[in-house]
Design a protein around this motif. Structure first.
Motif, PDB file in Angstrom:
ATOM      1  N   THR A 331      -1.741 -68.064 -16.686  1.00 58.60           N
ATOM      2  CA  THR A 331      -1.744 -68.401 -15.262  1.00 58.60           C
ATOM      3  C   THR A 331      -2.830 -67.690 -14.472  1.00 58.60           C
ATOM      4  OG1 THR A 331      -0.161 -66.626 -14.764  1.00 58.60           O
ATOM      5  CG2 THR A 331       0.744 -68.816 -15.277  1.00 58.60           C
ATOM      6  N   GLY A 332      -3.364 -66.608 -15.012  1.00 59.56           N
ATOM      7  CA  GLY A 332      -4.360 -65.835 -14.271  1.00 59.56           C
ATOM      8  C   GLY A 332      -3.757 -64.830 -13.313  1.00 59.56           C
ATOM      9  N   ILE A 333      -2.442 -64.643 -13.374  1.00 56.59           N
ATOM     10  CA  ILE A 333      -1.760 -63.664 -12.519  1.00 56.59           C
ATOM     11  C   ILE A 333      -1.813 -62.288 -13.185  1.00 56.59           C
ATOM     12  CG2 ILE A 333       0.460 -62.975 -11.541  1.00 56.59           C
ATOM     13  CD1 ILE A 333      -0.795 -65.285 -10.073  1.00 56.59           C
ATOM     14  N   THR A 334      -2.250 -61.287 -12.439  1.00 57.02           N
ATOM     15  CA  THR A 334      -2.347 -59.932 -12.984  1.00 57.02           C
ATOM     16  C   THR A 334      -1.009 -59.195 -12.840  1.00 57.02           C
ATOM     17  OG1 THR A 334      -3.187 -59.142 -10.847  1.00 57.02           O
ATOM     18  CG2 THR A 334      -4.812 -59.753 -12.522  1.00 57.02           C
ATOM     19  N   LEU A 335      -0.905 -58.069 -13.535  1.00 53.07           N
ATOM     20  CA  LEU A 335       0.315 -57.261 -13.485  1.00 53.07           C
ATOM     21  C   LEU A 335       0.241 -56.320 -12.289  1.00 53.07           C
ATOM     22  CD1 LEU A 335       2.980 -56.621 -14.921  1.00 53.07           C
ATOM     23  CD2 LEU A 335       1.762 -54.925 -16.294  1.00 53.07           C
ATOM     24  N   PRO A 336       1.143 -56.458 -11.313  1.00 51.02           N
ATOM     25  CA  PRO A 336       1.074 -55.648 -10.087  1.00 51.02           C
ATOM     26  C   PRO A 336       0.992 -54.151 -10.363  1.00 51.02           C
ATOM     27  CG  PRO A 336       2.724 -57.372  -9.853  1.00 51.02           C
ATOM     28  CD  PRO A 336       2.277 -57.404 -11.291  1.00 51.02           C
ATOM     29  N   PHE A 337       0.092 -53.479  -9.645  1.00 56.03           N
ATOM     30  CA  PHE A 337      -0.110 -52.038  -9.662  1.00 56.03           C
ATOM     31  C   PHE A 337      -0.780 -51.517 -10.944  1.00 56.03           C
ATOM     32  CE2 PHE A 337       4.001 -52.761  -7.386  1.00 56.03           C
ATOM     33  CZ  PHE A 337       3.520 -52.603  -6.110  1.00 56.03           C
ATOM     34  N   ILE A 338      -0.865 -52.336 -11.989  1.00 55.60           N
ATOM     35  CA  ILE A 338      -1.367 -51.855 -13.275  1.00 55.60           C
ATOM     36  C   ILE A 338      -2.703 -52.489 -13.644  1.00 55.60           C
ATOM     37  CG2 ILE A 338      -0.902 -51.793 -15.764  1.00 55.60           C
ATOM     38  CD1 ILE A 338       1.995 -51.346 -15.159  1.00 55.60           C
ATOM     39  N   SER A 339      -2.818 -53.800 -13.519  1.00 58.33           N
ATOM     40  CA  SER A 339      -4.060 -54.480 -13.883  1.00 58.33           C
ATOM     41  C   SER A 339      -5.215 -54.039 -13.002  1.00 58.33           C
ATOM     42  CB  SER A 339      -3.888 -55.996 -13.759  1.00 58.33           C
ATOM     43  OG  SER A 339      -2.985 -56.491 -14.724  1.00 58.33           O
ATOM     44  N   TYR A 340      -6.423 -54.112 -13.550  1.00 49.03           N
ATOM     45  CA  TYR A 340      -7.620 -53.816 -12.773  1.00 49.03           C
ATOM     46  C   TYR A 340      -7.791 -54.870 -11.686  1.00 49.03           C
ATOM     47  CZ  TYR A 340     -12.570 -53.506 -11.563  1.00 49.03           C
ATOM     48  OH  TYR A 340     -13.743 -53.403 -10.876  1.00 49.03           O
ATOM     49  N   GLY A 341      -8.109 -54.426 -10.483  1.00 47.87           N
ATOM     50  CA  GLY A 341      -8.335 -55.340  -9.368  1.00 47.87           C
ATOM     51  C   GLY A 341      -8.018 -54.667  -8.050  1.00 47.87           C
ATOM     52  N   GLY A 342      -9.041 -54.457  -7.243  1.00 47.75           N
ATOM     53  CA  GLY A 342      -8.855 -53.739  -5.984  1.00 47.75           C
ATOM     54  C   GLY A 342      -8.089 -54.517  -4.941  1.00 47.75           C
ATOM     55  N   SER A 343      -8.382 -55.820  -4.789  1.00 46.87           N
ATOM     56  CA  SER A 343      -7.710 -56.638  -3.776  1.00 46.87           C
ATOM     57  C   SER A 343      -6.212 -56.683  -4.010  1.00 46.87           C
ATOM     58  CB  SER A 343      -8.276 -58.064  -3.778  1.00 46.87           C
ATOM     59  OG  SER A 343      -9.656 -58.064  -3.554  1.00 46.87           O
ATOM     60  N   SER A 344      -5.834 -56.942  -5.264  1.00 45.37           N
ATOM     61  CA  SER A 344      -4.416 -57.026  -5.610  1.00 45.37           C
ATOM     62  C   SER A 344      -3.709 -55.702  -5.356  1.00 45.37           C
ATOM     63  CB  SER A 344      -4.264 -57.434  -7.076  1.00 45.37           C
ATOM     64  OG  SER A 344      -2.917 -57.406  -7.476  1.00 45.37           O
ATOM     65  N   LEU A 345      -4.308 -54.617  -5.825  1.00 45.74           N
ATOM     66  CA  LEU A 345      -3.686 -53.304  -5.672  1.00 45.74           C
ATOM     67  C   LEU A 345      -3.535 -52.933  -4.208  1.00 45.74           C
ATOM     68  CD1 LEU A 345      -2.595 -50.695  -6.898  1.00 45.74           C
ATOM     69  CD2 LEU A 345      -4.949 -49.856  -7.041  1.00 45.74           C
ATOM     70  N   PHE A 346      -4.596 -53.134  -3.421  1.00 44.61           N
ATOM     71  CA  PHE A 346      -4.564 -52.715  -2.021  1.00 44.61           C
ATOM     72  C   PHE A 346      -3.468 -53.441  -1.241  1.00 44.61           C
ATOM     73  CE2 PHE A 346      -5.845 -53.043   2.429  1.00 44.61           C
ATOM     74  CZ  PHE A 346      -6.061 -51.712   2.742  1.00 44.61           C
ATOM     75  N   PHE A 347      -3.419 -54.767  -1.335  1.00 52.59           N
ATOM     76  CA  PHE A 347      -2.462 -55.511  -0.525  1.00 52.59           C
ATOM     77  C   PHE A 347      -1.030 -55.386  -1.050  1.00 52.59           C
ATOM     78  CE2 PHE A 347      -6.465 -57.696   0.629  1.00 52.59           C
ATOM     79  CZ  PHE A 347      -6.417 -57.435   1.989  1.00 52.59           C
ATOM     80  N   LYS A 348      -0.886 -55.136  -2.352  1.00 54.36           N
ATOM     81  CA  LYS A 348       0.456 -54.844  -2.877  1.00 54.36           C
ATOM     82  C   LYS A 348       0.953 -53.511  -2.318  1.00 54.36           C
ATOM     83  CE  LYS A 348       1.302 -58.273  -5.792  1.00 54.36           C
ATOM     84  NZ  LYS A 348       0.068 -59.043  -5.560  1.00 54.36           N
ATOM     85  N   MET A 349       0.058 -52.536  -2.235  1.00 59.77           N
ATOM     86  CA  MET A 349       0.451 -51.225  -1.706  1.00 59.77           C
ATOM     87  C   MET A 349       0.740 -51.297  -0.219  1.00 59.77           C
ATOM     88  SD  MET A 349       0.546 -48.885  -4.121  1.00 59.77           S
ATOM     89  CE  MET A 349      -0.051 -47.245  -3.727  1.00 59.77           C
ATOM     90  N   VAL A 350      -0.001 -52.101   0.507  1.00 60.95           N
ATOM     91  CA  VAL A 350       0.312 -52.305   1.924  1.00 60.95           C
ATOM     92  C   VAL A 350       1.697 -52.934   2.053  1.00 60.95           C
ATOM     93  CG1 VAL A 350      -0.307 -53.611   4.000  1.00 60.95           C
ATOM     94  CG2 VAL A 350      -2.086 -52.460   2.678  1.00 60.95           C
ATOM     95  N   GLY A 351       1.988 -53.900   1.177  1.00 60.17           N
ATOM     96  CA  GLY A 351       3.318 -54.513   1.174  1.00 60.17           C
ATOM     97  C   GLY A 351       4.410 -53.498   0.908  1.00 60.17           C
TER      98      GLY A 351
END
Length: 378
Positions: A331-351
């Motif tokens: 699906t192209g979905i990364t693993l939250p907080f673990i996979s490499y990716g700044g956009s995903s990590l930042f907005f997950k942490m804001v959430g």
């Protein structure tokens, strides 16, 4: 200095996941980064910088009263539509893995869909909270949020990002159910979504190839089934205790996307069943605590916001791990907080920061948050 209570049941699992992510990004990306760029620590350094920025985002959101977010619904809707339309303009989006879902802002790559997810949750929480007394009626209560979800999902599909569309659709469905929508209304909606998703799969050759590979990866082991097979090799090689941190063989250019979409496979190879189970348990703790916060907060907007954030994290974790274990197509979905990716990590942490702020306003006896826990204002 103002003393604030912290929900450690949310914060500790998240920090453990982020810490584990940093270690695994270093391990899983070093071979690829060294072979392609001659810098084995390249992706680790970038992820470390994003981790620091993300913690700052979490702290800011945790100290920003969630009720004030209601005022941002209008700007959030505008930003969401603007970003999604911008990605449809030829030459603007950066295409990766068949999806036009990236923007290149100088040296920084930005994935607008990560911001869009958070904005959509905020919009739905406000709309559904306002229509709480009408949600059981389709035309008056359910149709407006469905229309918003539909427009956003269609725009994401046009960017050829079906994975994000599915994650957002699942999260929205959970929020509609939690808001009190009737199953007699949601069931046809879910069936319609399944039909449209199937049509989207068959409309693109690469999606159809992924689905066929999911059904039988060994039919084309050197082609469409290669990635899934290598992922299963990695997980199987890990056994119970793993081959040891840093000793993965699959990360040496055998497993594509080893530090992003398939980082769980490398984690399971190096840390074994125990390590993989530990990660799953951390996500379960976040899920249970997030739902408890949503249940205890005496405010519809806060409750739906907590459910949306918790659901998004959980849905993406389930989708990623399912792909890594061959339980669903890529699906192209990364693993939250673990996979490499700044956009995903930042907005997950804001959430997560928003979730921590909501937790502060739960009744003391129900939320079980100690007054002695402190989060320092920065």
């Amino acid at each position: 200095m103002k003393r604030r209570s912290v929900d450690w049941y949310i914060l500790i699992p998240v920090l453990l996941l982020v810490s584990t992510g940093l270690i695994m990004v270093l391990s899983a990306s070093s071979a690829f980064a060294s072979a392609k760029f001659g810098k084995p620590f390249l992706f680790f350094y970038k992820q470390a910088i994003w981790s620091c920025l993300s913690i700052c985002g979490l702290i800011f959101a945790a100290n920003f009263e969630y009720k004030r977010l209601k005022r941002l619904v209008g700007p959030a809707l505008f930003i969401t539509l603007l970003l999604l339309v911008l990605l449809l303009i030829p030459g603007v989006a950066d295409t990766r893995n068949g999806a036009n879902s990236w923007l290149q802002l100088g040296p920084v790559s930005f994935q607008p869909s990560e911001l869009v997810k958070l904005c959509t949750i905020l919009i739905l929480a406000r709309v559904l909270a306002n229509k709480q007394d009408k949600i059981s009626f389709f035309q008056e209560g359910l149709l407006p949020p469905i229309f918003i979800i539909g427009v956003i999902c269609v725009l994401i599909v046009l960017e050829k990002d079906l994975g994000t569309t599915m994650a957002l659709a699942f999260t929205s469905f959970v929020m509609l159910f939690a808001a009190g929508a009737r199953l007699s209304h949601l069931t046809p909606l879910a069936l319609t979504g399944a039909v449209l998703a199937s049509a989207a799969v068959f409309s693109e050759k690469y999606r159809l190839a992924r689905f066929i590979a999911f059904m039988n990866p060994y039919a084309d082991p050197r082609g469409t089934g290669y990635q899934i097979i290598q992922s299963l090799y990695a997980i199987g090689s890990g056994g119970v205790m793993g081959v040891g941190l840093g000793h993965s063989k699959q990360k040496f250019l055998y497993l594509p996307e080893s530090y992003t979409d398939f980082i769980y496979s490398v984690l399971a190879e190096e840390l074994g069943f125990i390590g993989g189970l530990f990660i799953i348990i951390l996500f379960i703790i976040i899920l249970v605590r997030g739902l408890r916060i949503a249940y205890n907060i005496g405010d519809s907007f806060g409750s739906l916001l907590a459910i949306g954030i918790t659901s998004m994290i959980t849905v993406e974790a389930i989708m990623n791990i399912s792909v890594a274990t061959g339980s669903m197509p890529v699906t192209g979905i990364t693993l939250p907080f673990i996979s490499y990716g700044g956009s995903s990590l930042f907005f997950k942490m804001v959430g997560v920061g928003i979730l921590l702020n909501i937790s502060k306003y739960c009744p003391e006896k129900q939320a079980a948050v100690k007054e002695t826990d402190v989060l320092t204002d920065y």
